[in-house]
Structures are given as structure tokens and as C-alpha cells.
Design an enzyme around this catalytic site. Sequence first.
Site, PDB file in Angstrom:
ATOM      1  CG  HIS A  21     -20.423  17.681 -35.145  1.00 28.16           C
ATOM      2  ND1 HIS A  21     -19.383  17.965 -34.360  1.00 28.16           N
ATOM      3  CD2 HIS A  21     -20.273  16.339 -34.524  1.00 28.16           C
ATOM      4  CE1 HIS A  21     -18.765  17.370 -33.579  1.00 28.16           C
ATOM      5  NE2 HIS A  21     -19.389  16.130 -33.781  1.00 28.16           N
ATOM      6  CD  GLU A  51     -20.434  23.154 -35.642  1.00 32.46           C
ATOM      7  OE1 GLU A  51     -19.936  23.659 -34.538  1.00 32.46           O
ATOM      8  OE2 GLU A  51     -20.980  22.038 -35.460  1.00 32.46           O
TER       9      GLU A  51
END
Length: 170
Positions: free
Chosen positions: A77, A79
Site C-alpha cells: 500500500h 502508506e
Amino acid sequence: MFELGQSRKTAAIRTSKCVCFFCIGDSMDKFMIEALKEAKKAYKKNEVPIGAIIVKDNKIIARAYNKKEKNNIATHHAEILAINKACRKIKNWRLNDCTLYVTVEPCVMCCGAIVQSRIKKVVYGISNKNYGGVESIATIFDNTNISIEKGIMQEECLAILQKFFNEKRN
């Protein structure tokens, strides 16, 4: 609808011959624009268009976008990738005094990584009703000192996601 990179706040001054537009933005807009640039990179590579940046001392120290499809790794992801880059950049796993800007509310997994990395603030554009770990399906940050700002440039963050999924469905 806003164009990518356009501020959510504008003003106009009418003079005798023209109308001049200018932005009334703030640093949150400035940094969210950078996260949106990352989301646009993901979009161009047929990844779910989510972008993230990490800021320390008013400077971007890491930027990333989703790479789950490219790398065939479920944890890639935006993040997580940004957190890993930031840790390498400052040579420390503790991202104290850092702020994460992300176009979509982080999922539960990413929220766990945010807590573990000691990020002090999370700024996101839109909620993620299916997977969001900040407020949607869980409230991971409730017993932490992490501050949250949501709804920053939400129209732009929503627009790129809607465009991506509309194209997938057609």
C-alpha cells in the site's frame, strides 16, 4: 469537479478588463497535491490510485503510491511504502514529528504501521467505508496521540478514484 492540483479554495478579483483568480491554500493543500500526484502515478500504472507522502520539518522525506498489482504483494500500500522509504531516509524507524498525507483513509494494516512508526499526524482526503481503519470499520488511533485531519481536497481525491473504478467497470 476540480482538476488535479487545483486548490479547494479560490477567490476572484474583478478589474475593469478581466477577472483574476488566485488560490487561498495552506500547507495541507500543498502537501495533499503532492499525494495526489502519487495517486496519479498509480492510476497511470493501473493500480488503485492512492498516493502518500511523509513530511518532516515542512519537507517531503518520502513519497509512494500503491504497487500491489505490479509487485503482487498485498502489503504494498502507498502508506506502507512511504513509511519504509521515510525510515530509510532518516535512518530510524521512529518517524516522530512526521505527518503522513494520504489521499484515502488508511486501512487497518496501514494504521498499525502508522502507530508502530510513531507518526504524529495523519491527513487524508476521503473516507474508506470498506477498509478504513481510522473511522470507518475501526478506530485504531483512538488510544494514541496521533492527530487526524480529514476531508482535505476530498473532491480531487474522490474524483481520481471514481474515474479509475468507472473505467474498470466499463
